[in-house]
Scaffold this motif. Structure first.
Motif, PDB file in Angstrom:
ATOM      1  N   ARG A  81       0.871  -1.189   0.000  1.00 49.99           N
ATOM      2  CA  ARG A  81       0.000   0.000   0.000  1.00 49.99           C
ATOM      3  C   ARG A  81       0.899   1.227   0.000  1.00 49.99           C
ATOM      4  NH1 ARG A  81      -3.703  -0.094   5.020  1.00 49.99           N
ATOM      5  NH2 ARG A  81      -5.055   1.254   3.783  1.00 49.99           N
ATOM      6  N   ARG A  82       0.441   2.254  -0.669  1.00 50.16           N
ATOM      7  CA  ARG A  82       1.245   3.478  -0.784  1.00 50.16           C
ATOM      8  C   ARG A  82       0.945   4.402   0.403  1.00 50.16           C
ATOM      9  NH1 ARG A  82       3.976   4.399  -5.096  1.00 50.16           N
ATOM     10  NH2 ARG A  82       3.741   6.658  -4.971  1.00 50.16           N
ATOM     11  N   LEU A  83       1.344   3.958   1.596  1.00 47.77           N
ATOM     12  CA  LEU A  83       1.104   4.724   2.817  1.00 47.77           C
ATOM     13  C   LEU A  83       2.311   5.608   3.117  1.00 47.77           C
ATOM     14  CD1 LEU A  83      -0.483   1.935   5.049  1.00 47.77           C
ATOM     15  CD2 LEU A  83      -1.660   3.713   3.721  1.00 47.77           C
ATOM     16  N   PRO A  84       2.094   6.901   3.355  1.00 50.17           N
ATOM     17  CA  PRO A  84       3.229   7.805   3.601  1.00 50.17           C
ATOM     18  C   PRO A  84       3.798   7.633   5.009  1.00 50.17           C
ATOM     19  CG  PRO A  84       1.170   8.998   3.802  1.00 50.17           C
ATOM     20  CD  PRO A  84       0.807   7.612   3.323  1.00 50.17           C
ATOM     21  N   LEU A  85       4.996   8.136   5.198  1.00 58.52           N
ATOM     22  CA  LEU A  85       5.642   8.111   6.498  1.00 58.52           C
ATOM     23  C   LEU A  85       5.263   9.368   7.285  1.00 58.52           C
ATOM     24  CD1 LEU A  85       9.259   6.890   5.684  1.00 58.52           C
ATOM     25  CD2 LEU A  85       7.204   5.548   6.094  1.00 58.52           C
ATOM     26  N   LEU A  86       4.977   9.187   8.554  1.00 60.54           N
ATOM     27  CA  LEU A  86       4.623  10.311   9.418  1.00 60.54           C
ATOM     28  C   LEU A  86       5.705  11.379   9.410  1.00 60.54           C
ATOM     29  CD1 LEU A  86       2.809  11.569  11.639  1.00 60.54           C
ATOM     30  CD2 LEU A  86       4.058  10.158  13.299  1.00 60.54           C
ATOM     31  N   CYS A 180       4.360   4.552   9.618  1.00 58.07           N
ATOM     32  CA  CYS A 180       3.561   4.955   8.460  1.00 58.07           C
ATOM     33  C   CYS A 180       2.149   5.311   8.877  1.00 58.07           C
ATOM     34  CB  CYS A 180       3.539   3.863   7.392  1.00 58.07           C
ATOM     35  SG  CYS A 180       2.570   2.389   7.816  1.00 58.07           S
ATOM     36  N   MET A 181       1.528   6.164   8.097  1.00 54.39           N
ATOM     37  CA  MET A 181       0.129   6.523   8.296  1.00 54.39           C
ATOM     38  C   MET A 181      -0.762   5.346   7.881  1.00 54.39           C
ATOM     39  SD  MET A 181       0.359   9.574   9.486  1.00 54.39           S
ATOM     40  CE  MET A 181      -1.360  10.099   9.398  1.00 54.39           C
ATOM     41  N   GLY A 182      -2.032   5.412   8.270  1.00 55.00           N
ATOM     42  CA  GLY A 182      -3.004   4.438   7.803  1.00 55.00           C
ATOM     43  C   GLY A 182      -3.026   3.135   8.559  1.00 55.00           C
ATOM     44  N   SER A 183      -2.381   3.074   9.734  1.00 51.91           N
ATOM     45  CA  SER A 183      -2.398   1.870  10.541  1.00 51.91           C
ATOM     46  C   SER A 183      -2.317   2.262  12.006  1.00 51.91           C
ATOM     47  CB  SER A 183      -1.238   0.940  10.152  1.00 51.91           C
ATOM     48  OG  SER A 183      -1.393  -0.323  10.780  1.00 51.91           O
ATOM     49  N   ALA A 184      -2.206   1.263  12.881  1.00 51.86           N
ATOM     50  CA  ALA A 184      -2.141   1.513  14.320  1.00 51.86           C
ATOM     51  C   ALA A 184      -0.775   2.064  14.727  1.00 51.86           C
ATOM     52  CB  ALA A 184      -2.428   0.219  15.078  1.00 51.86           C
ATOM     53  N   HIS A 212     -15.647  12.949  13.605  1.00 45.70           N
ATOM     54  CA  HIS A 212     -15.344  12.006  12.529  1.00 45.70           C
ATOM     55  C   HIS A 212     -16.648  11.315  12.142  1.00 45.70           C
ATOM     56  CE1 HIS A 212     -14.010   8.127  10.769  1.00 45.70           C
ATOM     57  NE2 HIS A 212     -12.964   8.816  10.370  1.00 45.70           N
ATOM     58  N   LEU A 213     -16.853  11.157  10.844  1.00 44.20           N
ATOM     59  CA  LEU A 213     -18.073  10.516  10.345  1.00 44.20           C
ATOM     60  C   LEU A 213     -17.932   9.000  10.412  1.00 44.20           C
ATOM     61  CD1 LEU A 213     -18.605  12.830   7.258  1.00 44.20           C
ATOM     62  CD2 LEU A 213     -20.094  12.708   9.260  1.00 44.20           C
ATOM     63  N   GLY A 214     -18.716   8.350  11.286  1.00 44.65           N
ATOM     64  CA  GLY A 214     -18.679   6.905  11.404  1.00 44.65           C
ATOM     65  C   GLY A 214     -17.387   6.428  12.044  1.00 44.65           C
ATOM     66  N   ASP A 215     -17.248   5.095  12.100  1.00 44.65           N
ATOM     67  CA  ASP A 215     -16.071   4.510  12.756  1.00 44.65           C
ATOM     68  C   ASP A 215     -15.784   3.134  12.160  1.00 44.65           C
ATOM     69  OD1 ASP A 215     -13.949   4.347  14.521  1.00 44.65           O
ATOM     70  OD2 ASP A 215     -15.162   3.541  16.157  1.00 44.65           O
ATOM     71  N   ASP A 216     -15.454   3.113  10.867  1.00 53.70           N
ATOM     72  CA  ASP A 216     -15.319   1.830  10.176  1.00 53.70           C
ATOM     73  C   ASP A 216     -14.038   1.076  10.540  1.00 53.70           C
ATOM     74  OD1 ASP A 216     -13.505   3.485   8.919  1.00 53.70           O
ATOM     75  OD2 ASP A 216     -14.456   3.373   6.950  1.00 53.70           O
ATOM     76  N   GLN A 217     -12.942   1.803  10.835  1.00 52.95           N
ATOM     77  CA  GLN A 217     -11.667   1.199  11.241  1.00 52.95           C
ATOM     78  C   GLN A 217     -11.203   0.092  10.285  1.00 52.95           C
ATOM     79  OE1 GLN A 217     -11.286   0.213  15.418  1.00 52.95           O
ATOM     80  NE2 GLN A 217     -12.649   1.856  16.045  1.00 52.95           N
ATOM     81  N   THR A 218     -11.194   0.413   8.997  1.00 52.63           N
ATOM     82  CA  THR A 218     -10.770  -0.582   8.009  1.00 52.63           C
ATOM     83  C   THR A 218      -9.311  -0.993   8.201  1.00 52.63           C
ATOM     84  OG1 THR A 218     -10.253   1.219   6.471  1.00 52.63           O
ATOM     85  CG2 THR A 218     -12.423   0.197   6.281  1.00 52.63           C
ATOM     86  N   TYR A 227       0.981  -4.450   8.684  1.00 54.55           N
ATOM     87  CA  TYR A 227       1.260  -3.023   8.860  1.00 54.55           C
ATOM     88  C   TYR A 227       1.196  -2.649  10.339  1.00 54.55           C
ATOM     89  CZ  TYR A 227       0.914  -2.355   3.820  1.00 54.55           C
ATOM     90  OH  TYR A 227       1.127  -2.420   2.466  1.00 54.55           O
ATOM     91  N   GLN A 228       0.231  -3.234  11.048  1.00 53.19           N
ATOM     92  CA  GLN A 228       0.142  -2.970  12.483  1.00 53.19           C
ATOM     93  C   GLN A 228       1.379  -3.491  13.213  1.00 53.19           C
ATOM     94  OE1 GLN A 228      -3.713  -3.717  14.397  1.00 53.19           O
ATOM     95  NE2 GLN A 228      -4.589  -4.099  12.374  1.00 53.19           N
ATOM     96  N   ARG A 229       1.818  -4.686  12.842  1.00 53.61           N
ATOM     97  CA  ARG A 229       3.025  -5.241  13.487  1.00 53.61           C
ATOM     98  C   ARG A 229       4.245  -4.380  13.180  1.00 53.61           C
ATOM     99  NH1 ARG A 229       0.539 -10.116  11.736  1.00 53.61           N
ATOM    100  NH2 ARG A 229       1.860 -10.138   9.870  1.00 53.61           N
ATOM    101  N   TYR A 230       4.356  -3.957  11.942  1.00 55.12           N
ATOM    102  CA  TYR A 230       5.479  -3.113  11.538  1.00 55.12           C
ATOM    103  C   TYR A 230       5.498  -1.822  12.356  1.00 55.12           C
ATOM    104  CZ  TYR A 230       7.891   0.391   8.700  1.00 55.12           C
ATOM    105  OH  TYR A 230       8.692   1.419   8.272  1.00 55.12           O
ATOM    106  N   ASN A 231       4.354  -1.128  12.443  1.00 52.03           N
ATOM    107  CA  ASN A 231       4.299   0.127  13.187  1.00 52.03           C
ATOM    108  C   ASN A 231       4.559  -0.081  14.677  1.00 52.03           C
ATOM    109  OD1 ASN A 231       3.962   1.980  11.148  1.00 52.03           O
ATOM    110  ND2 ASN A 231       1.862   2.529  11.686  1.00 52.03           N
ATOM    111  N   HIS A 232       4.061  -1.191  15.211  1.00 51.20           N
ATOM    112  CA  HIS A 232       4.284  -1.458  16.630  1.00 51.20           C
ATOM    113  C   HIS A 232       5.779  -1.647  16.911  1.00 51.20           C
ATOM    114  CE1 HIS A 232       3.478  -4.007  20.448  1.00 51.20           C
ATOM    115  NE2 HIS A 232       3.521  -2.720  20.749  1.00 51.20           N
ATOM    116  N   GLU A 233       6.446  -2.364  16.053  1.00 48.22           N
ATOM    117  CA  GLU A 233       7.885  -2.560  16.232  1.00 48.22           C
ATOM    118  C   GLU A 233       8.633  -1.231  16.129  1.00 48.22           C
ATOM    119  OE1 GLU A 233       8.976  -5.450  13.342  1.00 48.22           O
ATOM    120  OE2 GLU A 233       7.930  -7.103  14.359  1.00 48.22           O
TER     121      GLU A 233
END
Length: 280
Positions: A81-86, A180-184, A212-218, A227-233
């Motif tokens: 995914r083309r997620l940018p870096l914070l 990266c953005m777009g994950s935990a 925020h409109l709704g809360d889908d948490q895709t 991606y979550q594991r990567y960001n957590h590390e």
């Protein structure tokens, strides 16, 4: 007059998509809040576009060069995914505009009209780093005519982090790694940097300043778990780098606040400080 620079990442999403339409609502509310604060607070808006973003922003806002890299350029994922870096986003926001405070909000976070004036009052009360928790409201029709009703909706509290305010001068000392953005764990990364570089930090958990409109948490979908594991590390590595020089992290409550989730998580004394701000 307090000077804010408010930065957002413009996401390359179709206008009729869930994210694209939410982003359009957010941009309109930023314009309205800036107009509402005119003459009392100076607000510069800096937009950092993803590659491929196309659209329009007000003529007196600042548009940076598009981002050049994504997390998939640095790490292999099961579904690239083309997620940018914070760090890439915040560096562009910080570089161009002199200010007292930086504000960073996610692309789909909408503001109440008195948002900037409220932040100014909190800054005058001595807060130099703040997290504003959003309110989650029902998913209204995503048209500008519905914004007054969206703003009137009280909604419900949300435990995540998507609005950050901190002194502009502290940013060069932040450690953001390759999160990266777009994950935990994006919010926790900024959170630990704010509390390690602030004199008086607070998380305002019940203020009606953003929605925020709704809360889908895709981003929680199992297909994006790597991606979550990567960001957590990355977050844990950043925490370990900051810990030796941050006296707050010697406190069990502050450590729990940064590291734990769910029922194990403790909250430090700042909640009492936040209540005090309402009466000062």
């Amino acid at each position: 007059m307090i000077r804010f620079v408010h930065g957002i990442n413009l996401v390359d999403a179709p206008p009729d998509s869930e994210l694209g339409s939410a982003q359009a609502i957010a941009l309109e509310t930023i314009r309205c809040a800036r107009d509402f604060a005119a003459g009392e607070v100076k607000v510069d808006v800096v937009c950092v576009p993803d590659p491929g973003w196309s659209g329009e922003i007000p003529a007196d806002w600042h548009l940076t060069a598009p981002l050049k890299r994504t997390v998939s350029d640095l790490h292999r994922f099961s579904r690239p995914r083309r997620l940018p870096l914070l760090t890439d986003i915040l560096e562009r926001i910080h570089a161009g505009i002199a200010a007292d405070f930086m504000i960073f909000t996610n692309a789909d976070i909408a503001l109440l009209p008195f948002f900037y004036l409220s932040l100014a009052r909190l800054a005058e009360n001595g807060y130099d780093a703040m997290v504003i928790n959003r309110r989650t409201i029902p998913d209204y029709p995503r048209v500008s005519d519905a914004i007054p009703l969206m703003a009137a909706e009280i909604g419900g509290p949300h435990p995540g982090y998507d609005c950050f305010v901190f002194e502009h001068r502290t940013f060069p000392f932040f450690r953001l790694g390759r999160v990266c953005m777009g994950s935990a764990w994006v919010g926790r990364t900024l959170l630990v940097n704010l509390l390690c570089h602030a004199r008086r930090f607070a998380e305002f958990r019940d203020y009606h300043l953003t929605f925020h409109l709704g809360d889908d948490q895709t981003w929680r979908n199992e297909e994006y778990a790597d991606y979550q594991r990567y960001n957590h590390e990355e977050f844990l590595r950043i925490f370990n780098e900051l810990e030796p020089s941050c006296s707050r992290l010697a406190s069990p409550d502050w450590r729990s606040y940064c590291l734990d989730t769910g029922g194990k998580r403790n909250f430090p004394f700042f909640e009492t400080e936040a209540e005090a701000a309402k009466t000062s």
